[in-house]
Design an enzyme around this catalytic site. Structure first.
Site, mmCIF file in Angstrom:
data_model
loop_
_atom_site.group_PDB
_atom_site.id
_atom_site.type_symbol
_atom_site.label_atom_id
_atom_site.label_comp_id
_atom_site.label_asym_id
_atom_site.label_seq_id
_atom_site.Cartn_x
_atom_site.Cartn_y
_atom_site.Cartn_z
ATOM 1 N N LYS A 74 -4.332 10.438 6.074
ATOM 2 C CA LYS A 74 -4.984 9.123 6.158
ATOM 3 C C LYS A 74 -5.918 8.981 4.957
ATOM 4 O O LYS A 74 -6.645 9.920 4.626
ATOM 5 C CB LYS A 74 -5.753 9.025 7.464
ATOM 6 C CG LYS A 74 -6.415 7.680 7.708
ATOM 7 C CD LYS A 74 -7.130 7.668 9.055
ATOM 8 C CE LYS A 74 -7.739 6.312 9.376
ATOM 9 N NZ LYS A 74 -8.424 6.310 10.682
ATOM 10 N N SER A 149 -6.964 2.489 13.650
ATOM 11 C CA SER A 149 -6.939 2.234 12.239
ATOM 12 C C SER A 149 -5.977 3.124 11.457
ATOM 13 O O SER A 149 -5.657 2.809 10.304
ATOM 14 C CB SER A 149 -8.347 2.426 11.649
ATOM 15 O OG SER A 149 -8.754 3.769 11.806
ATOM 16 N N SER A 173 -8.464 5.556 17.083
ATOM 17 C CA SER A 173 -7.610 5.308 15.926
ATOM 18 C C SER A 173 -6.477 6.302 15.705
ATOM 19 O O SER A 173 -5.663 6.092 14.810
ATOM 20 C CB SER A 173 -8.443 5.253 14.654
ATOM 21 O OG SER A 173 -9.009 3.980 14.541
HETATM 22 N N1 GLN Z 1 -10.625 0.305 16.805
HETATM 23 C C1 GLN Z 1 -11.918 0.928 16.820
HETATM 24 C C2 GLN Z 1 -12.821 0.256 15.823
HETATM 25 O O1 GLN Z 1 -12.427 -0.746 15.333
HETATM 26 C C3 GLN Z 1 -11.788 2.387 16.542
HETATM 27 C C4 GLN Z 1 -11.539 2.693 15.123
HETATM 28 C C5 GLN Z 1 -11.379 4.166 14.876
HETATM 29 O O2 GLN Z 1 -11.167 4.957 15.778
HETATM 30 N N2 GLN Z 1 -11.532 4.531 13.628
HETATM 31 O O3 GLN Z 1 -13.884 0.671 15.541
#
Ligand code: GLN
Length: 496
Positions: A74, A149, A173
Site C-alpha cells: 500500500k 482505503s 481499511s
Molecule cells: N474508512 C475509515 C476512514 O475513512 C477507515 C480508514 C482506514 O482504516 N484507513 O477513516
C-alpha cells in the site's frame, strides 16, 4: 490462480522461477492498469532484479517460504528509493529515504516488491475514490468501488495481479476492501507490527496488515512482519510465533470442535443487507457443522463506535498532517507571499477535500472549550467499548458477523455523502478502538455476483486462533478460490 502456499511450493519444486512469476505479475499489472487502476507506481526493473536475486538465493539453498514471491505494498508504507505518495498530491513526487519496518521485514523474508498500490488519500476513506491518482475499480465489477482505503492492494490480489499485498487498517481499511473484493484480509493486534515508516493517519489506531487469497497466505506474510521495533514506541516485544506452521498441522475430525463463536446482537440488526445476512448465516451454519458452537452476546457500547472514531481519528490526523507544510518534504506552492501564505497555499493545493474535512473536524474537537465535550468524551466511550469486548470474550473465543453492511457499491454512489461513507465501517471500527485482531474472509455473493465478507474478531494477540478458524473454514469451502469474471481462466506459467 494460485495461493502463496501453492506458489511457494512451485518455487521450491522448481516448476517455476521467481523471474517467471514476476514477469507474469508485471504483465498482468500492466494489462489491468487501465481497467482497475490498482497501482500508483510499478518498478519493473527493480522487481526483476530482486527476482533474479531470489532465484540465486534459492539455488544456493537459502530460500524461505516467501523467497521470490511477488507482492505489492500500500502506498502509505515507505519504500526506500521508490515513490511513496499516500495517494496525495502533497507527496506526489516524494521518494522515501528508508523502508518501513514491515517493508524491510518482508524484503528480508525474500518477497519481491512489484509496486505500490492505490488508496484513499492518506488512507482516509472507504472506497479508494479520494486518491489523487483516480479511483481504483473492483475486479468483480469495474463500475463498483473496491472498498478502501487499501482498495488498490485488495483489487490487486482479487484480480490475481500479485498473490499478496500489504494494507493498513485504521478503521477497517483492510477488512472492508477484503470483503468487497472477495479475498482474505487480516488486521493484526495493535502493536504487533511496527508502524515505523507507515505514514501516520491516526497513530493510536493505524495497524499494518495483509491481504492474500487465503488465511495461510496471511499467516505466511504476518509471521515475518510481526516483531519488536524500538523505533515505534508502541511496538510490543513478544515471543516469535510460527502461525503458518500451526495452520499446516493436521486438523481434527471436527475441525472447529470446542470453538465458541460470539454473535453480537448489534451486528445482525437493521441496515444490514439481506443478502449479506443470508451469507453470514450460511457461513455460521457451516462452522457449526464443523464443530463450533455459537453464543449470543451483546456489545451495547459498539453503537457509538462510528461517532467515537470520527472524533478520535480526525483529532489525531489533524495533528499528524501538520507536518505537511511545504517546508520539509512534498508539495510546495509555487507562488506565495510570506511564510504563513506559503503554508496556506501549499496545504490548500496539496490536500484533497476529504483530508481537509478531517483536519477541520480534528482541529475543532481538540480546540479549547470543545476538547472535553468531544475528544475526552470519545476517549471515555472508547474505554466502554473495550470493556464490552473484554466481557464478551469471557463467554466466547472469537466474535463473528458481517464485515460490512452491504457489498460493494457503484463508484460515485456515496462520494458526496460523507456520513453514508463513514457508516460503511460500522462493524470494523471497534477492533481499531480496542486494538484487537480481526479478519475478513469471503463467504458468499450477492445476486449481482459481488463478494460478501465474514468478519472474525479475536482477543488481543490471538491472531493464531482467528487464522485457524478462517483456515479450517476455507479447507471446507471454496468461496476464497473463486476468481472474478474473466480472471483465472488463462493458463499461465506455474498457475492453474
Ligand atoms: N474508512 C475509515 C476512514 O475513512 C477507515 C480508514 C482506514 O482504516 N484507513 O477513516
Amino acid at each position: 490462480m494460485k495461493t502463496i502456499g501453492e506458489l511457494s511450493q512451485a518455487l521450491r519444486s522448481r516448476t517455476v522461477s521467481s523471474v517467471e512469476l514476476v514477469q507474469d505479475a508485471l504483465a498482468r499489472v500492466a494489462s489491468a492498469q487501465a481497467r482497475l487502476n490498482a497501482f500508483i507506481t510499478v518498478d519493473a526493473d527493480g522487481a526483476l532484479a530482486a527476482a533474479r536475486e531470489a532465484d540465486a538465493v534459492r539455488s544456493r539453498g537459502e530460500a524461505s517460504a516467501l523467497t521470490g514471491i511477488p507482492i505489492a505494498h500500500k502506498d502509505v508504507l515507505m519504500t526506500a528509493g521508490m515513490r511513496t505518495t499516500c495517494g496525495s498530491r502533497m507527496l506526489g513526487n516524494f521518494v522515501a529515504p528508508f523502508d518501513a519496518h514491515v517493508v524491510a521485514r518482508l524484503r528480508e523474508a525474500g518477497t519481491v516488491l512489484v509496486g505500490k498500490t492505490n488508496l484513499d488519500e492518506f488512507a482516509m476513506g472507504s472506497s479508494t475514490e479520494s486518491s489523487y491518482f483516480g479511483p481504483t475499480r473492483n475486479p468483480w465489477n469495474p463500475a463498483c468501488i473496491p472498498g478502501g482505503s487499501s482498495g488498490g492492494s485488495a483489487a490487486a490480489v482479487a484480480a490475481d495481479l500479485v498473490p499478496a499485498s500489504t494494507g493498513t487498517d485504521t478503521g477497517g481499511s483492510i477488512r472492508q476492501p477484503a470483503a468487497m473484493c472477495g479475498i482474505t484480509g487480516l488486521k493484526p493486534t495493535y502493536g504487533l507490527c511496527s508502524r515505523y515508516g507507515l505514514v501516520a493517519f491516526a497513530s493510536s489506531l493505524d495497524t499494518p496488515g495483509v491481504f492474500a487469497r487465503d488465511a495461510l497466505g496471511c499467516a505466511l506474510l504476518l509471521d515475518p512482519m510481526a516483531g519488536h521495533d524500538a523505533r515505534d514506541s508502541t511496538s510490543l516485544d513478544r515471543p516469535r510465533e510460527d502461525r503458518a506452521a500451526a495452520l499446516r498441522a493436521p486438523a481434527p475430525v471436527r475441525p472447529l470442535a470446542g470453538l465458541r463463536i460470539g454473535l453480537p446482537r448489534e451486528y445482525f440488526g437493521d441496515g444490514v443487507d439481506a443478502a449479506v445476512l443470508a451469507a453470514i448465516d450460511a457461513a455460521l451454519a457451516k462452522m457449526r457443522s464443523l464443530g463450533a458452537t455459537t453464543v449470543d452476546i451483546e456489545l451495547p457500547a459498539v453503537r457509538h463506535s462510528v461517532p467515537v472514531y470520527y472524533v478520535i481519528a480526525p483529532a489525531e490526523a489533524s495533528s499528524n498532517l501538520s507536518r505537511f507544510d511545504g517546508v520539509r518534504y512534498g508539495h510546495r506552492a509555487e507562488r506565495y507571499g510570506d511564510l504563513a501564505d506559503m503554508y496556506c497555499r501549499t496545504r490548500a493545493e496539496g490536500f484533497g477535500a476529504e483530508v481537509k474535512r478531517r483536519i477541520l473536524i480534528g482541529t475543532y474537537v481538540l480546540s479549547h472549550g470543545y476538547y472535553d465535550a468531544y475528544y475526552l468524551k470519545a476517549q471515555q466511550v472508547r474505554r466502554l467499548i473495550a470493556q464490552d469486548f473484554a466481557r464478551a470474550f469471557d463467554r466466547c473465543d472469537v466474535i463473528a458477523g458481517p464485515t460490512t453492511p452491504t457489498a460493494a457499491f457503484p463508484i460515485g454512489a456515496k462520494a458526496d455523502d460523507p456520513v453514508q461513507m463513514y457508516l460503511n465501517d460500522i462493524f470494523t471500527i471497534a477492533a481499531n478502538l480496542t486494538g484487537s485482531p480481526a479478519m475478513s474472509i469471503p463467504c458468499g455473493f450477492t445476486a449481482e455476483g459481488l463478494p460478501i465478507g465474514l468478519q472474525i474478531q479475536g482477543r488481543h494477540f490471538d491472531e493464531a486462533r482467528i487464522l485457524q478458524v478462517a483456515h479450517r473454514f476455507q479447507q471446507a469451502t471454496d468461496w476464497h478460490l473463486r476468481p472474478p469474471p474473466g480472471e483465472g481462466a488463462a493458463d499461465r506459467k506455474g498457475r492453474r
